[in-house]
Design an enzyme around this catalytic site. Sequence first.
Site, mmCIF file in Angstrom:
data_model
loop_
_atom_site.group_PDB
_atom_site.id
_atom_site.type_symbol
_atom_site.label_atom_id
_atom_site.label_comp_id
_atom_site.label_asym_id
_atom_site.label_seq_id
_atom_site.Cartn_x
_atom_site.Cartn_y
_atom_site.Cartn_z
ATOM 1 N N LYS A 85 -0.700 0.685 1.621
ATOM 2 C CA LYS A 85 0.781 -0.945 2.869
ATOM 3 C C LYS A 85 1.721 -0.524 1.570
ATOM 4 C CE LYS A 85 -1.072 -5.423 3.712
ATOM 5 N NZ LYS A 85 -1.985 -6.088 2.941
ATOM 6 N N VAL A 86 3.332 -0.947 2.208
ATOM 7 C CA VAL A 86 4.587 -0.937 1.723
ATOM 8 C C VAL A 86 4.738 -2.390 2.245
ATOM 9 C CG1 VAL A 86 4.306 1.812 1.797
ATOM 10 C CG2 VAL A 86 5.629 0.556 3.854
#
Length: 218
Positions: A85-86
């Site tokens: 997840k960014v």
Amino acid sequence: MKIFLDTADLNEIRRANEAGLIDGITTNPSLLAKVAGDRSPRDIFLDICREVDGPVSAEVVAIDAEGMVSEGRKLADIHENIVVKVPLTENGLRACRTLRANEIRVNVTLCFSAVQALLAAKAGASYISPFVGRLDDVGHDGIEIVSEIREVYDEYELETEILAASLRHPKHVLESALVGADCATLPPGVLYKLLRHPLTDAGLESFLADWKALGKGL
Ligand code: E4P
């Protein structure tokens, strides 16, 4: 629509998974911090991945692209179920491109508009996470953004999955499904509210009372 559980609490994950209610897990640094105690994030992610046969989102905490890529690689090495997840920042999208080029799946999080979602899809995101409840909190219509993203993705045949996030109540879940979200991630409290209906409880109570009055076994 796929249902994900938005928690890092292994007991909650086990309960929902054993009941066959969920398709995957999302976490974020705040959810990890709630349950970590003296356990490492790596061990927590590993336990979750061993429990659930589906995508498990694990978030980077670096804010530069190089740091995100390096953390993303470490996270992806933990288990094949991990989706990195960014955040939806310029660096986050740079990292997304690099991770995708390395065949690592990415969930771009903290999305608050359809144009942000367009950029994330062009960067190769596997999932985009629009935060419905947090938009509602500041007087916007969170579901409207999910619907706009659906329209844009369909128009340009973008394959990124829409993962409606920050859902606070069953109506958010219903509306996400109605506007065509691919997935919805829910805290455990919201998941179990989906199951319940007072007419189900009342109906069951009266069936059981009538059966008892009959006084016979099966
Ligand atoms: C999504 O992946 C996030 O973890 C989450 O849905 C955020 O929800 P909140 O706004 O209730 O913190």
